[in-house]
Design a protein around this motif. Sequence first.
Motif, PDB file in Angstrom:
ATOM      1  N   ARG A  99       0.834  -1.208   0.000  1.00  0.00           N
ATOM      2  CA  ARG A  99       0.000   0.000   0.000  1.00  0.00           C
ATOM      3  C   ARG A  99       0.868   1.257   0.000  1.00  0.00           C
ATOM      4  O   ARG A  99       0.599   2.218  -0.732  1.00  0.00           O
ATOM      5  CB  ARG A  99      -0.900   0.003   1.240  1.00  0.00           C
ATOM      6  CG  ARG A  99      -1.853   1.205   1.325  1.00  0.00           C
ATOM      7  CD  ARG A  99      -2.413   1.356   2.719  1.00  0.00           C
ATOM      8  NE  ARG A  99      -1.354   1.549   3.690  1.00  0.00           N
ATOM      9  CZ  ARG A  99      -1.265   0.913   4.851  1.00  0.00           C
ATOM     10  NH1 ARG A  99      -2.178   0.033   5.199  1.00  0.00           N
ATOM     11  NH2 ARG A  99      -0.265   1.148   5.685  1.00  0.00           N
ATOM     12  N   ASP A 100       1.921   1.263   0.813  1.00  0.00           N
ATOM     13  CA  ASP A 100       2.826   2.420   0.848  1.00  0.00           C
ATOM     14  C   ASP A 100       3.492   2.630  -0.516  1.00  0.00           C
ATOM     15  O   ASP A 100       3.668   3.765  -0.964  1.00  0.00           O
ATOM     16  CB  ASP A 100       3.902   2.223   1.916  1.00  0.00           C
ATOM     17  CG  ASP A 100       3.331   2.274   3.332  1.00  0.00           C
ATOM     18  OD1 ASP A 100       2.192   2.732   3.489  1.00  0.00           O
ATOM     19  OD2 ASP A 100       4.045   1.852   4.262  1.00  0.00           O
ATOM     20  N   GLN A 103       1.037   4.263  -2.774  1.00  0.00           N
ATOM     21  CA  GLN A 103       0.895   5.688  -2.466  1.00  0.00           C
ATOM     22  C   GLN A 103       2.051   6.497  -3.054  1.00  0.00           C
ATOM     23  O   GLN A 103       1.842   7.590  -3.590  1.00  0.00           O
ATOM     24  CB  GLN A 103       0.838   5.881  -0.941  1.00  0.00           C
ATOM     25  CG  GLN A 103      -0.450   5.398  -0.311  1.00  0.00           C
ATOM     26  CD  GLN A 103      -0.439   5.514   1.201  1.00  0.00           C
ATOM     27  OE1 GLN A 103       0.626   5.508   1.833  1.00  0.00           O
ATOM     28  NE2 GLN A 103      -1.613   5.612   1.802  1.00  0.00           N
ATOM     29  N   SER A 104       3.251   5.949  -2.954  1.00  0.00           N
ATOM     30  CA  SER A 104       4.398   6.660  -3.528  1.00  0.00           C
ATOM     31  C   SER A 104       4.315   6.679  -5.056  1.00  0.00           C
ATOM     32  O   SER A 104       4.714   7.671  -5.691  1.00  0.00           O
ATOM     33  CB  SER A 104       5.709   6.025  -3.060  1.00  0.00           C
ATOM     34  OG  SER A 104       5.859   4.701  -3.530  1.00  0.00           O
ATOM     35  N   LEU A 106       1.551   6.746  -6.775  1.00  0.00           N
ATOM     36  CA  LEU A 106       0.529   7.756  -7.064  1.00  0.00           C
ATOM     37  C   LEU A 106       1.144   9.154  -7.012  1.00  0.00           C
ATOM     38  O   LEU A 106       0.934   9.986  -7.902  1.00  0.00           O
ATOM     39  CB  LEU A 106      -0.600   7.627  -6.041  1.00  0.00           C
ATOM     40  CG  LEU A 106      -1.933   8.306  -6.326  1.00  0.00           C
ATOM     41  CD1 LEU A 106      -2.554   7.785  -7.608  1.00  0.00           C
ATOM     42  CD2 LEU A 106      -2.882   8.095  -5.155  1.00  0.00           C
ATOM     43  N   SER A 107       1.937   9.406  -5.986  1.00  0.00           N
ATOM     44  CA  SER A 107       2.595  10.705  -5.851  1.00  0.00           C
ATOM     45  C   SER A 107       3.583  10.940  -6.980  1.00  0.00           C
ATOM     46  O   SER A 107       3.696  12.058  -7.497  1.00  0.00           O
ATOM     47  CB  SER A 107       3.324  10.784  -4.505  1.00  0.00           C
ATOM     48  OG  SER A 107       2.431  10.631  -3.430  1.00  0.00           O
ATOM     49  N   SER A 113       6.398  13.221  -5.689  1.00  0.00           N
ATOM     50  CA  SER A 113       7.026  12.215  -4.843  1.00  0.00           C
ATOM     51  C   SER A 113       8.016  12.837  -3.857  1.00  0.00           C
ATOM     52  O   SER A 113       8.234  12.301  -2.770  1.00  0.00           O
ATOM     53  CB  SER A 113       7.731  11.147  -5.689  1.00  0.00           C
ATOM     54  OG  SER A 113       8.743  11.712  -6.493  1.00  0.00           O
ATOM     55  N   TYR A 116       5.883  13.736  -1.011  1.00  0.00           N
ATOM     56  CA  TYR A 116       5.439  12.520  -0.329  1.00  0.00           C
ATOM     57  C   TYR A 116       6.526  11.981   0.598  1.00  0.00           C
ATOM     58  O   TYR A 116       6.264  11.670   1.772  1.00  0.00           O
ATOM     59  CB  TYR A 116       5.051  11.450  -1.354  1.00  0.00           C
ATOM     60  CG  TYR A 116       4.740  10.110  -0.728  1.00  0.00           C
ATOM     61  CD1 TYR A 116       3.480   9.846  -0.188  1.00  0.00           C
ATOM     62  CD2 TYR A 116       5.709   9.111  -0.657  1.00  0.00           C
ATOM     63  CE1 TYR A 116       3.204   8.629   0.405  1.00  0.00           C
ATOM     64  CE2 TYR A 116       5.436   7.887  -0.065  1.00  0.00           C
ATOM     65  CZ  TYR A 116       4.179   7.651   0.464  1.00  0.00           C
ATOM     66  OH  TYR A 116       3.916   6.439   1.068  1.00  0.00           O
ATOM     67  N   ASN A 120       6.662  11.612   4.673  1.00  0.00           N
ATOM     68  CA  ASN A 120       6.484  10.256   5.172  1.00  0.00           C
ATOM     69  C   ASN A 120       7.770   9.527   5.573  1.00  0.00           C
ATOM     70  O   ASN A 120       7.700   8.479   6.208  1.00  0.00           O
ATOM     71  CB  ASN A 120       5.753   9.407   4.131  1.00  0.00           C
ATOM     72  CG  ASN A 120       4.316   9.824   3.956  1.00  0.00           C
ATOM     73  OD1 ASN A 120       3.448   9.428   4.726  1.00  0.00           O
ATOM     74  ND2 ASN A 120       4.047  10.644   2.956  1.00  0.00           N
ATOM     75  N   ALA A 363      -4.187   3.519  -7.174  1.00  0.00           N
ATOM     76  CA  ALA A 363      -5.352   3.832  -6.337  1.00  0.00           C
ATOM     77  C   ALA A 363      -6.081   2.561  -5.902  1.00  0.00           C
ATOM     78  O   ALA A 363      -6.567   2.459  -4.767  1.00  0.00           O
ATOM     79  CB  ALA A 363      -6.303   4.758  -7.095  1.00  0.00           C
ATOM     80  N   VAL A 366      -4.067   1.011  -3.091  1.00  0.00           N
ATOM     81  CA  VAL A 366      -4.232   1.777  -1.856  1.00  0.00           C
ATOM     82  C   VAL A 366      -5.589   1.494  -1.239  1.00  0.00           C
ATOM     83  O   VAL A 366      -5.707   1.245  -0.026  1.00  0.00           O
ATOM     84  CB  VAL A 366      -4.071   3.286  -2.127  1.00  0.00           C
ATOM     85  CG1 VAL A 366      -4.447   4.095  -0.881  1.00  0.00           C
ATOM     86  CG2 VAL A 366      -2.641   3.602  -2.540  1.00  0.00           C
TER      87      VAL A 366
END
Length: 639
Positions: A99-100, A103-104, A106-107, A113, A116, A120, A363, A366
């Motif tokens: 999931r992480d 997310q990265s 996506l960024s 990024s 992000y 994080n 997405a 995530v």
Amino acid sequence: MLDFKYRSDVDGLRAVAVVLVLLFHAELGFTGGYIGVDVFFVISGFLITGLIVKQQRAGKFSLANFWSRRIRRILPASVFVVICTLVAGWFLLFPSDYRDLAQSALSQQLMLSNVYFWRNTGYFVGDAELKPLLHTWSLAVEEQFYLFYPFVLVLLRRASDRTLVTLLGLATLVSLLVSQWGVLYHPGATFFLLPTRAWELSLGGLLCFTPPSQLRSRTLAILNVAGLLAICVAAWFFDSTTPFPGFHALLPCLGTAACIYTNAAKLTWCGKLLSARPIVMLGLMSYSLYLWHWPLLAYARYALDGNLPAGVAMTALVVSLLLAYLSWRFVEQPFRKNQFGFANRSLVLGIGGCSMAVVVLAAVVVSSNGFQDRVSEKTLAYRRAKKSIAFVQQVKTADIQRGGVPTFGSDSGKSKCLVWGDSHAMALVPAINAACEQSNIKGFQATYSATAPLLDFVYPTAAGLNDASPVFNDAVVRFAVEQQVDIVILAGVWSQYAENADFESALRNTIKRLRANDIQVAVVLDVVSHDADITLTLAHRASRSQDTANVGASDDAYQSKNRECNDVIFKVAEGEAFVIEPRNALTNRDSFWPAQVDDVVLYRDGYHLSIEGALRLTPMFVTLFASIQKDIVAVNMYD
């Protein structure tokens, strides 16, 4: 203005930059190899400025064409690598990490990024080396620069070179000064964000407006060598504790500028060396090589519980080189040169569509929390301990000076305690909080990662306050005195701080000053350090149905690392301070430090306690507070 043309030596300089980055990331030398990114920034600023200004003066520049070229140059390879990284993550990563990653990703596709990873993680700290897309922060910086910088040159297209250079020079100077200020007070943001990196790109841009050199060939050759040496010296002597970028980044950036300038009219012998065909080829592949190497290294570390043997690292780099060639040959080049025969608009839209497909895929990952059904609940629980964090507070000096520190425990408590230390102190607060609630004590927290709770003491680290530590620590003591705190609890990674020759005297002076203000002191010894990320080790073993009971560390390993610093602490604390030893609550009858007890994970990585692990120390702090409330002074709690 320098003549803008293809420069084979610049591609050779790219090769130098990417090799330095690779060796640093693979832990194969050059502790400051991260400065290769700064070399890339200067080169990018030089090339982009030269391209735009040349087209403007020919009356051929358009923003649409510029961004179209950037899209075809950057996105195809990055989209392809991100897709491959996401696919590999399905097989290699546990759900929370998958999931992480999503997310990265996506960024990254949204060109954010760097933001992000600033929010994080860090570049040199924590589990950053296990993040497969961490390296894309630098791509985001360049992409953001490409978005706004052309507007500046368009607005100033009718300005004279003198005006343009003056304004660009002022912007460069301001960005540099802000960068230097930032490394002292906001190092994370300064490392990752564009405003404090823009000067490196604009420095390259300023090169375009320098007049052709009138220096002799011999002098230019010497300057060229000096420039390369500046890059190599920074790469060799800098490390994760070097405040960066700031003024330190001037060394590799000015070195890069010197290399570019001295070869502008005619190649020096050094420039000819950089123009050698194998080096140029490596430079041409540098973008793809940069994209591929880090996911491979991160996945190798992940599979080995955070470790990276040299043989594995070298293998990963060889595979990176092979993938980079294939990516350059069959992805980068075809899209960059539009070998498909599509209209430019259609090609750009197609690339944008692929990017949006990555956004949708990320997405989905995530929203599904990394597809948790892929692994057992026990495996999930082990890796979930990575998130077993509470009371993680990076308290700023200004907050302490105005009395705005975090509190815990009992709000109505008449007695007060203050926890002072680094991230190891943060990890203890769940236990201290529980003890405060039981003992009706109000707690304050003054903690900052990698910063020793010692007066007039500086220990250079990547994540700490470094030179700002004395001001921070003095503010903590003043706060404790003003609040009439009854006891201050000191905790930290003592074995590292004890490497400093001033450790003993700093600890003695710290305790002495607190005691002089009628404040009692307790020093908590550090916990064991494991050779790997405990949550990864346990999760991997559980996923393979292997025994987890023997995961941990021996007390011999603990003593070999901590005996000397612990002896110093006991000597200094005798008759002056309490000493609390976590080993009494965290070892079993065999003097073994287990990583988990009854499937409850005691550590959230290799060296920080989880919430559950910390709570095992609660009785010790309850006893400590009982002693304080009975006015028992200078009790040594070492068994």
